[in-house]
Enzyme design. Sequence first.
Site, PDB file in Angstrom:
ATOM      1  N   ASP A 226       0.654  -1.103   0.089  1.00 19.35           N
ATOM      2  CA  ASP A 226       0.027   0.061  -0.104  1.00 19.35           C
ATOM      3  C   ASP A 226       0.999   1.337  -0.096  1.00 19.35           C
ATOM      4  OD1 ASP A 226      -2.171  -1.449   0.172  1.00 19.35           O
ATOM      5  OD2 ASP A 226      -3.047  -0.860   1.948  1.00 19.35           O
TER       6      ASP A 226
ATOM      7  N   HIS B  60      -5.902   2.685  -4.059  1.00 21.12           N
ATOM      8  CA  HIS B  60      -5.832   3.065  -2.554  1.00 21.12           C
ATOM      9  C   HIS B  60      -6.632   4.312  -2.307  1.00 21.12           C
ATOM     10  CE1 HIS B  60      -5.068   1.711   1.170  1.00 21.12           C
ATOM     11  NE2 HIS B  60      -3.940   2.554   1.392  1.00 21.12           N
TER      12      HIS B  60
ATOM     13  N   HIS C 239       3.643  -2.373   3.318  1.00 17.76           N
ATOM     14  CA  HIS C 239       3.665  -1.128   2.952  1.00 17.76           C
ATOM     15  C   HIS C 239       4.991  -0.908   1.836  1.00 17.76           C
ATOM     16  CE1 HIS C 239       0.641  -0.747   5.815  1.00 17.76           C
ATOM     17  NE2 HIS C 239       0.169   0.227   5.207  1.00 17.76           N
TER      18      HIS C 239
ATOM     19  N   HIS D 135      -4.753   9.569   1.460  1.00 20.52           N
ATOM     20  CA  HIS D 135      -4.733   8.577   2.475  1.00 20.52           C
ATOM     21  C   HIS D 135      -5.594   9.021   3.675  1.00 20.52           C
ATOM     22  CE1 HIS D 135      -3.836   5.218   5.276  1.00 20.52           C
ATOM     23  NE2 HIS D 135      -3.356   4.485   4.289  1.00 20.52           N
TER      24      HIS D 135
END
Length: 247
Positions: free
Chosen positions: A60, A111, A206, A115
């Site tokens: 991610d 994604h 990640h 964020h």
Amino acid sequence: MTWGNGGTRRIGPALGGLAGLAGLALLHAGPAATWLPAVRRLLPGLAGVGADTHVALTFDDGPDPRTTPRFLAELERLGCRATFFVLGEMLDRHPELGRRIAAGGHEIGVHGWHHDNALVARPGRMAAELGRAADLVAAVTGTAPGWYRPPYGVLSAETLIAARLHGLRPVLWTVWGRDWTRSASPDSVVAAMTPGLRGGATLLLHDTDHTSAPGSWHAALGALPRLVGACRSAGLRVGPLRDHGVC
């Protein structure tokens, strides 16, 4: 306290309005509970449970030119492909890195743009940004993305509808390595993930510290050979979600 008829008439509509707002809030926020492990166990498809001979490897928050190339090089050395869930803001800054990920045989999922938590965004924003990110992935790589992983694993009614409109399947994870924390190390990541290394698992790591503790990416990169090796020693194939046969 005793209320007269007039008071009852006045508070009745107010209570009805509050109930309506509560219902809308529940409709909006209800899907967010899916990030909880107990709920994900009841929804194996959303959790990313796949074929019992395969483990899905996912990353991610990239692409990040400081770190993602290191992960790509290690994956190449291991002979392994993965799914990268990119942020639109990062891909917009580094489209050449997105093309490099795709050229290496890896899969790219969405994604979001930033964020951000879907539950605190103003109405309409997350849907618009999700669509913008999906369009950017298609423009950069030449292939429309097929997966959506919401930041923090938090879904909302709005993002679920938007994902469907853009042909994206929401998917979370079955096990994570807590590799985003300041105290994370390769050993701690391996220890956190080992109990969940089984056929059908979807692993969450990640490839950047863009939204994590500075330098935390070292933990995931250092753990990667042992994680892949453990899966292969158990007779499991490791690869992207497209090869995972998600329920």
